[in-house]
Design a protein around this motif. Sequence first.
Motif, short mmCIF file in Angstrom:
data_model
loop_
_atom_site.label_atom_id
_atom_site.label_comp_id
_atom_site.label_asym_id
_atom_site.label_seq_id
_atom_site.Cartn_x
_atom_site.Cartn_y
_atom_site.Cartn_z
N HIS A 107 0.81 -1.22 0.00
CA HIS A 107 0.00 0.00 0.00
C HIS A 107 0.85 1.27 0.00
CE1 HIS A 107 -3.96 1.96 1.00
NE2 HIS A 107 -3.12 2.93 1.29
N PHE A 108 1.92 1.28 0.79
CA PHE A 108 2.69 2.50 1.00
C PHE A 108 4.07 2.49 0.38
CE2 PHE A 108 -0.31 2.19 4.51
CZ PHE A 108 -0.98 3.39 4.36
N GLY A 109 4.52 1.34 -0.10
CA GLY A 109 5.84 1.24 -0.70
C GLY A 109 6.94 1.17 0.33
N THR A 110 8.13 0.93 -0.15
CA THR A 110 9.29 0.83 0.74
C THR A 110 10.37 1.84 0.36
OG1 THR A 110 10.18 -0.95 -0.63
CG2 THR A 110 8.88 -1.61 1.30
N ASP A 111 10.01 2.83 -0.45
CA ASP A 111 10.97 3.85 -0.87
C ASP A 111 10.32 5.23 -0.70
OD1 ASP A 111 13.16 5.15 -1.93
OD2 ASP A 111 12.70 4.62 -4.00
N PRO A 112 10.13 5.66 0.56
CA PRO A 112 9.37 6.90 0.78
C PRO A 112 10.17 8.18 0.62
CG PRO A 112 10.04 5.99 2.87
CD PRO A 112 10.49 5.01 1.81
N ALA A 113 11.49 8.09 0.60
CA ALA A 113 12.30 9.31 0.65
C ALA A 113 12.31 10.03 -0.70
CB ALA A 113 13.71 8.99 1.09
N GLU B 219 12.48 -6.33 8.87
CA GLU B 219 13.07 -6.70 7.58
C GLU B 219 12.10 -6.51 6.42
OE1 GLU B 219 16.27 -7.25 6.80
OE2 GLU B 219 16.49 -6.65 8.89
N GLY B 220 10.82 -6.78 6.65
CA GLY B 220 9.85 -6.71 5.56
C GLY B 220 9.35 -5.32 5.24
N PHE B 221 9.39 -4.42 6.23
CA PHE B 221 8.82 -3.09 5.99
C PHE B 221 9.75 -1.96 6.42
CE2 PHE B 221 5.92 0.47 7.13
CZ PHE B 221 5.42 0.71 5.86
N MET B 222 10.25 -2.01 7.63
CA MET B 222 11.04 -0.89 8.14
C MET B 222 12.42 -0.76 7.50
SD MET B 222 9.08 0.70 10.19
CE MET B 222 10.32 1.83 10.78
N ALA B 223 13.15 -1.86 7.39
CA ALA B 223 14.53 -1.78 6.87
C ALA B 223 14.59 -1.20 5.46
CB ALA B 223 15.21 -3.15 6.93
N PRO B 224 13.72 -1.62 4.53
CA PRO B 224 13.80 -1.00 3.21
C PRO B 224 13.48 0.49 3.24
CG PRO B 224 12.42 -2.97 3.14
CD PRO B 224 12.77 -2.72 4.57
N ARG B 225 12.56 0.89 4.09
CA ARG B 225 12.21 2.30 4.18
C ARG B 225 13.37 3.10 4.81
NH1 ARG B 225 6.75 3.40 3.30
NH2 ARG B 225 6.72 5.14 4.76
N ARG B 226 14.05 2.50 5.77
CA ARG B 226 15.22 3.17 6.35
C ARG B 226 16.34 3.30 5.32
NH1 ARG B 226 16.38 3.12 12.36
NH2 ARG B 226 14.31 3.14 13.28
N ARG B 227 16.52 2.26 4.50
CA ARG B 227 17.54 2.36 3.44
C ARG B 227 17.20 3.49 2.47
NH1 ARG B 227 17.53 -3.31 4.19
NH2 ARG B 227 16.02 -3.65 2.51
N SER B 228 15.93 3.68 2.19
CA SER B 228 15.50 4.79 1.34
C SER B 228 15.89 6.13 1.96
CB SER B 228 13.99 4.70 1.13
OG SER B 228 13.50 5.84 0.47
N THR B 229 15.66 6.26 3.26
CA THR B 229 16.02 7.50 3.96
C THR B 229 17.53 7.69 4.00
OG1 THR B 229 13.99 7.33 5.26
CG2 THR B 229 15.70 8.79 6.10
N GLU B 230 18.26 6.60 4.22
CA GLU B 230 19.73 6.68 4.20
C GLU B 230 20.23 7.14 2.83
OE1 GLU B 230 21.52 3.05 5.66
OE2 GLU B 230 20.16 3.03 7.37
N ALA B 231 19.59 6.67 1.76
CA ALA B 231 19.98 7.11 0.41
C ALA B 231 19.71 8.61 0.25
CB ALA B 231 19.22 6.30 -0.64
N MET B 232 18.64 9.09 0.84
CA MET B 232 18.34 10.52 0.81
C MET B 232 19.44 11.30 1.53
SD MET B 232 14.98 12.46 2.33
CE MET B 232 15.46 12.19 4.04
N PHE B 233 19.88 10.79 2.70
CA PHE B 233 20.97 11.44 3.42
C PHE B 233 22.25 11.44 2.57
CE2 PHE B 233 19.06 9.74 7.66
CZ PHE B 233 18.07 10.70 7.62
N GLN B 234 22.52 10.32 1.91
CA GLN B 234 23.74 10.22 1.10
C GLN B 234 23.71 11.19 -0.07
OE1 GLN B 234 26.58 8.48 1.89
NE2 GLN B 234 27.37 9.78 0.23
N ARG B 235 22.53 11.39 -0.67
CA ARG B 235 22.43 12.38 -1.74
C ARG B 235 22.80 13.77 -1.22
NH1 ARG B 235 17.84 9.13 -3.04
NH2 ARG B 235 16.41 10.59 -2.00
#
Length: 193
Positions: free
Chosen positions: A63-69, A118-134
């Motif tokens: 419903h909400f995806g795992t790449d929110p950033a 692992e199924g929901f939070m970790a992928p979303r956190r990786r998305s946020t980490e990618a935002m920080f890296q940008r």
Amino acid sequence: MGRPRNAALDTAITAAVEQLLLADGYGAVTIDRVAALAGTTRTALYRRFPGRVALIASALAAHFGTDPAPDTGNLRDDLTELQRRQVEFFQNPVVAAGIAGLLGDLSSDPEWSALFHEGFMAPRRRSTEAMFQRAVDRGEIPPVTHPTVVSDILTGPLLLHVMLPATGPLDDTLVAATVDSALHLLSAGVREG
């Protein structure tokens, strides 16, 4: 390789989980009821999901995806948009119907907690980490040593306001305060111990 997953069945399962949450609350999301609503069997459901928490994690991801950033090109704008998306997430009726029960399950069972992470939070956190890296790559902030701490600063206050409404609304003031806090940490760095 096994048989490919049936996308129609995945969609039906997600719809069944959401329907049960909205109609009868978190406790209604059982393997038996989801299987019946989705038009499948318990066995087929258990092949995909070991239990309710896995069903919920899958439904939330669908419903909400795992790449929110977002990527607006500016860290403050990215953080503000991320927080607006998180407010929308927490105010969604599906989330509102299930969050208290889900948190109860997660806090009482480390295995379920790990599975949900692992199924929901970790992928979303990786998305946020990618935002920080940008932002690091653009020269806006120094390298981020503790991205999960910053993620917690962003999400924690929102979750508090959802679980204890008397603390105040999820509003622009709260969004701005969490963005400012995160920017401060990201600019200054998170100190060890």
